[in-house]
Write a protein that holds these residues in place. Sequence first.
Motif, mmCIF file in Angstrom:
data_model
loop_
_atom_site.group_PDB
_atom_site.id
_atom_site.type_symbol
_atom_site.label_atom_id
_atom_site.label_comp_id
_atom_site.label_asym_id
_atom_site.label_seq_id
_atom_site.Cartn_x
_atom_site.Cartn_y
_atom_site.Cartn_z
ATOM 1 N N GLU A 52 57.416 86.443 -9.296
ATOM 2 C CA GLU A 52 58.217 85.588 -8.316
ATOM 3 C C GLU A 52 57.472 85.274 -7.181
ATOM 4 O O GLU A 52 57.364 84.309 -6.449
ATOM 5 C CB GLU A 52 59.665 85.909 -8.154
ATOM 6 C CG GLU A 52 60.575 85.457 -9.439
ATOM 7 C CD GLU A 52 61.917 86.154 -9.483
ATOM 8 O OE1 GLU A 52 62.666 85.856 -10.233
ATOM 9 O OE2 GLU A 52 62.203 86.724 -8.384
ATOM 10 N N GLU A 53 56.851 86.325 -6.868
ATOM 11 C CA GLU A 53 56.036 86.645 -5.337
ATOM 12 C C GLU A 53 54.869 85.670 -5.416
ATOM 13 O O GLU A 53 54.453 84.637 -4.781
ATOM 14 C CB GLU A 53 55.639 87.942 -5.133
ATOM 15 C CG GLU A 53 56.630 88.810 -4.434
ATOM 16 C CD GLU A 53 56.253 90.152 -4.108
ATOM 17 O OE1 GLU A 53 56.965 90.979 -3.821
ATOM 18 O OE2 GLU A 53 54.941 90.554 -4.452
ATOM 19 N N ARG A 54 54.250 85.774 -6.682
ATOM 20 C CA ARG A 54 52.759 85.110 -6.830
ATOM 21 C C ARG A 54 53.022 83.673 -7.062
ATOM 22 O O ARG A 54 51.870 82.990 -6.766
ATOM 23 C CB ARG A 54 51.903 85.935 -7.827
ATOM 24 C CG ARG A 54 51.748 87.327 -7.523
ATOM 25 C CD ARG A 54 50.809 87.891 -8.434
ATOM 26 N NE ARG A 54 50.734 89.448 -8.011
ATOM 27 C CZ ARG A 54 50.050 90.401 -8.562
ATOM 28 N NH1 ARG A 54 49.449 90.201 -9.755
ATOM 29 N NH2 ARG A 54 49.950 91.611 -8.037
ATOM 30 N N THR A 55 54.042 83.270 -7.594
ATOM 31 C CA THR A 55 54.245 81.691 -7.963
ATOM 32 C C THR A 55 55.026 81.220 -6.642
ATOM 33 O O THR A 55 55.278 80.112 -6.787
ATOM 34 C CB THR A 55 54.913 81.487 -9.150
ATOM 35 O OG1 THR A 55 56.203 82.214 -9.133
ATOM 36 C CG2 THR A 55 54.222 82.085 -10.203
ATOM 37 N N ALA A 58 58.144 79.398 -7.516
ATOM 38 C CA ALA A 58 57.799 78.397 -8.464
ATOM 39 C C ALA A 58 58.665 78.931 -9.948
ATOM 40 O O ALA A 58 58.746 78.004 -10.794
ATOM 41 C CB ALA A 58 56.529 77.710 -8.452
ATOM 42 N N VAL A 59 58.472 80.054 -10.035
ATOM 43 C CA VAL A 59 58.827 80.726 -11.202
ATOM 44 C C VAL A 59 60.133 81.570 -11.039
ATOM 45 O O VAL A 59 59.903 82.225 -9.999
ATOM 46 C CB VAL A 59 57.809 81.259 -12.114
ATOM 47 C CG1 VAL A 59 58.492 82.205 -13.229
ATOM 48 C CG2 VAL A 59 56.717 80.416 -12.785
ATOM 49 N N MET A 60 61.300 81.543 -11.932
ATOM 50 C CA MET A 60 62.062 82.511 -11.577
ATOM 51 C C MET A 60 62.313 83.468 -12.896
ATOM 52 O O MET A 60 62.477 82.662 -13.993
ATOM 53 C CB MET A 60 63.680 81.747 -11.421
ATOM 54 C CG MET A 60 64.741 82.808 -11.003
ATOM 55 S SD MET A 60 66.307 81.945 -11.045
ATOM 56 C CE MET A 60 66.091 81.328 -9.283
ATOM 57 N N GLN A 255 48.669 82.681 -12.633
ATOM 58 C CA GLN A 255 49.520 83.693 -11.631
ATOM 59 C C GLN A 255 50.330 84.810 -12.542
ATOM 60 O O GLN A 255 50.430 85.850 -12.081
ATOM 61 C CB GLN A 255 50.490 82.951 -10.714
ATOM 62 C CG GLN A 255 49.485 82.246 -9.676
ATOM 63 C CD GLN A 255 50.246 80.962 -9.058
ATOM 64 O OE1 GLN A 255 51.393 80.395 -9.604
ATOM 65 N NE2 GLN A 255 49.718 80.539 -7.942
ATOM 66 N N LEU A 256 51.106 84.377 -13.636
ATOM 67 C CA LEU A 256 51.822 85.108 -14.461
ATOM 68 C C LEU A 256 51.068 86.031 -15.276
ATOM 69 O O LEU A 256 51.290 87.183 -15.381
ATOM 70 C CB LEU A 256 52.712 84.304 -15.386
ATOM 71 C CG LEU A 256 53.519 83.264 -14.736
ATOM 72 C CD1 LEU A 256 54.456 82.553 -15.907
ATOM 73 C CD2 LEU A 256 54.842 84.090 -14.085
ATOM 74 N N MET A 260 51.357 90.029 -15.200
ATOM 75 C CA MET A 260 51.469 90.937 -16.414
ATOM 76 C C MET A 260 50.619 92.071 -16.381
ATOM 77 O O MET A 260 51.031 93.200 -16.674
ATOM 78 C CB MET A 260 51.374 89.791 -17.583
ATOM 79 C CG MET A 260 51.519 90.598 -18.846
ATOM 80 S SD MET A 260 53.197 91.341 -18.945
ATOM 81 C CE MET A 260 54.333 89.970 -18.940
ATOM 82 N N ALA A 261 49.509 91.911 -16.010
ATOM 83 C CA ALA A 261 48.475 92.794 -15.962
ATOM 84 C C ALA A 261 48.857 94.076 -15.041
ATOM 85 O O ALA A 261 48.800 95.189 -15.509
ATOM 86 C CB ALA A 261 46.964 92.202 -15.458
ATOM 87 N N ASP A 262 49.184 93.849 -13.891
ATOM 88 C CA ASP A 262 49.789 94.632 -13.051
ATOM 89 C C ASP A 262 50.982 95.313 -13.428
ATOM 90 O O ASP A 262 51.252 96.562 -13.183
ATOM 91 C CB ASP A 262 50.058 94.073 -11.485
ATOM 92 C CG ASP A 262 48.479 93.790 -10.707
ATOM 93 O OD1 ASP A 262 47.642 94.185 -11.430
ATOM 94 O OD2 ASP A 262 48.733 92.999 -9.708
ATOM 95 N N ALA A 263 51.907 94.430 -14.036
ATOM 96 C CA ALA A 263 53.266 95.124 -14.446
ATOM 97 C C ALA A 263 52.954 96.055 -15.680
ATOM 98 O O ALA A 263 53.535 97.173 -15.943
ATOM 99 C CB ALA A 263 54.162 94.104 -14.915
#
Length: 332
Positions: A52-55, A58-60, A255-256, A260-263
């Motif tokens: 949500e931060e990186r987009t 724009a994405v929830m 961005q997602l 995902m890589a960091d998560a």
Amino acid sequence: MKTKALLLLASAMVVLTAATAMAAPIIIKFSHVVAVDTPKGKAAEYFKKLAEERTNGAVMIQVYPNSQLYKDKEEMEALQMGSVDMLAPSLAKFAPLGVKEFEVFDLPFIFDGYDDLHKITTGLVGKKLLNKLEVKGILGLAYWDNGFKVMSANTPLRTPADFKGLKMRIQSSKILDAQMRALGAIPQVMAFSEVYQALQTGVVDGTENPPSNLYTQKMFEVQKYVTVSNHGYLGYAVIVNKKFWEGLPAEIRTQLESAMADATEFANGIAKQKNQEDLAAVAASGKSEVTVLSQQERTVWKDALLKVHTDMAGRIGADLIQEVYQAIGFKK
Ligand code: LMR
């Protein structure tokens, strides 16, 4: 005339910008079956935050933990139908999708620890397995760790003979079925959300899971004995509906992917410790007696269970098993 046209253009631009700012966010529904306070539960929340931060909103990401939305089997069907967009099912639950090979992760005593496991999940074999999902309309984005399994029941489980006749709940993996049968137990496939009650009412006698699940589902409250056997691994693949994912704007997808890589790094960084803490909490509860197998006892279990590797080679593929053996330097 020229001024009027410019004014018109300017006001059109204002309307457009406002419309873009107010555009409804893209909703991504992420369903899973475990508690929030588990490695997977925490990683899903972390992914939501980063995505949500990186987009920039724009994405929830809507995370539905604890089988709130779907149970094990339904969630796979829901993903294929597009009723949910993202899941992180256990690797033991991919056969109903038609990709039995993931069951290689279920082979008893194949991994000696997280180091062995990571050679597969971060290497070629892991990648090849994820690629097999594509023809099913699914993309595999990452592997998230959970941990090594303990066994539990209301009778002590020190030797393979102690399993004789016990009804043991398993995930829907034929390897786990073979594992329980090799111990003389009667395996019973059951959705994760039903396990606590089944243990409580005696529908099943025992189960296996990493400590994080045993603890957060309160299974230990209805199991008198827990044996730390580390006989097998339970972890996840994060998957998305391919059509949905590929239909996202490219910039958003990038961005997602970075979220995902960091998560994933986060998930795999907390799993081991979370399981250690939860095992300590189970032991401290006084509700179940926790026993750690000695090296000698473990060898007896291993001797009883290694036959599952050969017995089930026809199902998951002898070549795949060899590839895994080679990658981790497996020795019987
Ligand atoms: C189970 O069904 O025991 C596990 O797969 C649950 C999970 O997702 O960790």
